[in-house]
Design a protein around this motif. Structure first.
Motif, short mmCIF file in Angstrom:
data_model
loop_
_atom_site.label_atom_id
_atom_site.label_comp_id
_atom_site.label_asym_id
_atom_site.label_seq_id
_atom_site.Cartn_x
_atom_site.Cartn_y
_atom_site.Cartn_z
N LEU A 164 0.81 -1.22 0.00
CA LEU A 164 0.00 0.00 0.00
C LEU A 164 0.84 1.27 0.00
O LEU A 164 0.42 2.30 -0.55
CB LEU A 164 -0.91 -0.02 1.23
CG LEU A 164 -1.93 1.11 1.39
CD1 LEU A 164 -2.84 1.19 0.18
CD2 LEU A 164 -2.73 0.91 2.67
N ALA A 165 2.03 1.24 0.59
CA ALA A 165 2.85 2.44 0.75
C ALA A 165 3.14 3.15 -0.58
O ALA A 165 3.00 4.39 -0.66
CB ALA A 165 4.14 2.10 1.47
N PRO A 166 3.55 2.45 -1.66
CA PRO A 166 3.77 3.17 -2.92
C PRO A 166 2.51 3.85 -3.45
O PRO A 166 2.61 4.93 -4.04
CB PRO A 166 4.23 2.05 -3.88
CG PRO A 166 4.77 0.99 -2.99
CD PRO A 166 3.91 1.02 -1.77
N ALA A 167 1.36 3.24 -3.23
CA ALA A 167 0.11 3.85 -3.69
C ALA A 167 -0.16 5.15 -2.94
O ALA A 167 -0.58 6.16 -3.53
CB ALA A 167 -1.05 2.88 -3.50
N ILE A 168 0.06 5.14 -1.62
CA ILE A 168 -0.15 6.35 -0.83
C ILE A 168 0.84 7.43 -1.27
O ILE A 168 0.47 8.61 -1.41
CB ILE A 168 0.02 6.04 0.67
CG1 ILE A 168 -1.04 5.03 1.12
CG2 ILE A 168 -0.09 7.31 1.50
CD1 ILE A 168 -0.84 4.53 2.54
N GLY A 169 2.09 7.05 -1.51
CA GLY A 169 3.08 8.02 -1.95
C GLY A 169 2.69 8.66 -3.27
O GLY A 169 2.80 9.88 -3.44
N ALA A 265 -5.04 5.95 -7.87
CA ALA A 265 -3.72 5.45 -7.45
C ALA A 265 -3.85 4.55 -6.23
O ALA A 265 -3.22 3.48 -6.16
CB ALA A 265 -2.79 6.63 -7.14
N LEU A 266 -4.68 4.95 -5.26
CA LEU A 266 -4.85 4.14 -4.06
C LEU A 266 -5.47 2.79 -4.37
O LEU A 266 -5.20 1.80 -3.68
CB LEU A 266 -5.73 4.89 -3.05
CG LEU A 266 -5.12 6.12 -2.40
CD1 LEU A 266 -6.14 6.84 -1.54
CD2 LEU A 266 -3.90 5.75 -1.56
#
Length: 619
Positions: A164-169, A265-266
């Motif tokens: 999930l972290a790359p999506a949040i970024g 993106a999320l």
């Protein structure tokens, strides 16, 4: 909305029976913290936070209601943060509608009523998004701190945060570009937070669930199916209606392309990462919770757009009315959420029902065999919590017993013992099924016993191995159960209390002082476990002749004895005490200490060592 959501989540919270993944949490929480952390580093697929929160809670109360509060309370808090997100990003009415939809969402409701970390994970995800939105608007340090805290706790709650972290970024970058401040803040907090869980994560990468072998079509089908189930899990057209509302919400905010791009993106970046890695462990909706906030805010925005002509007061009233109607749909399916077998379509044992039946179907003293270790551990825990005596721990077969009643707890194949009930009936003639409770079948059979073995001539030897020798050829059996998996073995019925099995040989050879060879095959994998081999002559005191303290890499020990005097009867006892120090996957560690075979051999004084025989095995 919060009141409706709280009522739906807290009503009958202690009634549903835990399924296996739920029961695993309090079972593991019984172990010391160090053992839990070691287990999470080597076996389990989740980070430590949820288990560490459950441990003090379980020490205070082991009721189902108390244990589920760790999911129910975060589930209620999610309603507030969904509202705040909708208020900040779309409109107060959109936030109110999103909170109402979350309050009655069947899958979110189920996650809030099970002893698993997903409700907490969703709450932390919402807090992270809300903190980022507020930091973007105010640049206040307290929101930066909230972002860091939520990020840290997310990594310690579930490894899906890695995906999930790359999506949040990317979502943050889309919303703030050309400013890099919020993105750099997120990157720094994410790196720092991830570094704290890295020792666990690197070891978890070695486990098979990270191996990418799933077809792309399967992953896409899983993602699409999860999206529909998250929208509305219960059967019917409501799921498609919710997705349509979500699409309408995207249309309603089409004038804000950055917000639309961030939402996409999320949703799409985690799916793309899973596709790139060909990870096949995402077949359940709980692995796609990244969809949830976007879907809820989209549907809430769609409802707000439809009700825009009603006026603020009428629109809020209409939102409340819709929430009440959807809550009524959930209540109409109450058995899926509030009954004892509230498994939301899963097929599993109702341990609570089965445990209630155990005292009436298994009598104290009778022998017990279960299909698998996890089944025994979970059932034993449920029976023990009832506080009315636990016959699963009261196995007691005495030398005077000419037969023993054996209870088979059947939920599928019993390892080497039997693959089907017909196989079991062939091995145990007269097998009777006495009942099926909560999906668990109780079967009984009588095993005839020969508690004393005659040695009529020397050399004489006998290898005792397998269920037939554990139950039928032993002199006595106390506090042990038979494990049928991966070879039949005797293991303790509970932790921290020694169980024992004895074998008795009558020396009828006419030679009063034969040399004795003893060899045992065993497993002793847990810290602090103790296996002791003791010998006694003609009813005299027992003395220890061999021992093993775990963890012991050996699987075989042997000793040769010259008895101090003539004897007629030899008694060999094996004692097994399993410490609650080394957690293992099935929710307990009883299978970490097992007696798999025992050789007893008598030979003439000064004769050759008869060896350990082919059945005894070698290390």
């Amino acid at each position: 909305m919060i009141v409706i959501g709280a009522c739906l989540r807290l009503y009958n919270l202690g009634v549903p029976s835990m399924w296996w993944d739920e029961a695993l949490v309090p079972l593991i929480a019984r172990f010391p913290v160090g053992s839990i952390l070691e287990w999470l580093r080597t076996i389990e697929v989740h980070p430590p936070l949820f288990y560490l929160l459950v441990k003090p809670l379980a020490a205070a109360s082991q009721t189902d209601f108390a244990l589920r509060l760790l999911s129910a309370l975060p589930g209620i808090a999610c309603l507030y943060f969904v509202y705040r997100l909708g208020e900040e990003l779309v409109s107060p009415l959109a936030g109110l509608c999103a909170a109402g939809l979350l309050a009655v969402n069947p899958y979110a409701l189920w996650l809030s009523r099970i002893v698993r970390p997903y409700s907490l994970y969703l709450l932390l995800y919402l807090v992270l998004l809300w903190g980022l939105v507020r930091y973007r608007a105010t640049r206040a340090g307290r929101y930066a701190l909230a972002v860091f805290a939520a990020t840290l706790l997310l990594y310690w709650t579930h490894y899906m945060m890695v995906v999930l972290a790359p999506a949040i970024g990317l979502a943050v970058l889309v919303m703030t570009f050309p400013s890099w401040r919020a993105f750099l803040l997120l990157a720094a907090t994410d790196t720092l937070a991830f570094s704290t869980v890295l020792p666990f994560f690197l070891l978890t990468l070695r486990l098979p669930h990270w191996v990418g072998e799933a077809p792309l079509s399967e992953i896409l089908a899983n993602a699409g199916g999860s999206l529909l189930k998250l929208a509305w899990f219960l059967p019917g057209p409501l799921g498609w209606a919710m997705l349509a509302l979500c699409g309408l919400g995207f249309v309603a905010v089409r004038g804000r392309p950055r917000l639309v791009a961030a939402g996409l993106a999320l949703c799409l970046v985690p799916v793309a990462i899973v596709l790139a890695g060909r990870l096949g462990w995402t077949g359940e909706p709980r692995y796609f919770l990244n969809f949830f906030p976007v879907m809820l805010l989209g549907a809430g925005g769609g409802l707000a757009w439809l009700r825009g002509r009603l006026g603020p007061a009428a629109a809020r009233l209409a939102c409340l009315g819709l929430t009440v109607v959807l809550a009524a749909v959930v209540v109409n399916n109450a058995r899926e959420f509030y009954g004892e077998r509230s498994l939301l379509g899963m097929t599993w044992i109702s341990y609570k029902q089965a445990a209630a039946a155990v005292p009436g179907l298994v009598r104290p003293g009778e022998a017990v065999m279960a299909s698998e270790d996890g089944l025994y551990n979970a059932l034993d825990w449920h029976v023990q919590r009832r506080g009315r005596g636990n016959p699963l721990r009261a196995v007691d077969v005495r030398p005077t017993d000419g037969e023993v009643m054996v209870n088979f707890l059947w939920f599928g194949p019993m390892g080497h013992l039997a693959q089907t009930k017909d196989d079991l009936a062939r091995r145990y003639p007269g097998l009777v099924e006495v009942g099926t409770v909560g999906g668990l079948s109780f079967l009984k059979a009588v095993v005839q016993r020969t508690p004393v073995q005659p040695a009529t001539a020397l050399p004489w030897e006998r290898t005792f191995a397998g269920a037939a020798d554990i139950l039928g050829s032993s002199h006595s059996l106390r506090g042990l159960v038979v494990n049928p998996n991966w070879g039949e073995a005797a293991q303790p019925a509970q932790n921290d209390r020694a169980g024992s099995i004895e074998y008795c040989v009558d020396n009828l050879s006419g030679q009063g002082r034969p040399r004795i060879s003893l060899a045992c095959r065993y497993v002793n994998a847990g810290e602090g476990n103790v296996l002791r081999l003791l010998v006694g002559y003609d009813g005299g005191p027992l003395r220890e002749v061999l021992s093993s303290t775990g963890p012991d890499r050996h699987v075989y020990r042997k000793v040769v004895l010259d008895p101090p005097r003539d004897f007629r009867r030899l008694l060999v006892r094996v004692e097994l005490s399993c410490a609650r120090k080394t957690a293992q996957y099935p929710g307990g560690n009883l299978a970490g200490l097992q007696l798999r075979g025992l050789l007893v051999a008598l030979d003439a004084p000064g004769g050759d060592d008869p060896g350990c025989g082919p059945a005894a095995g070698r290390p």
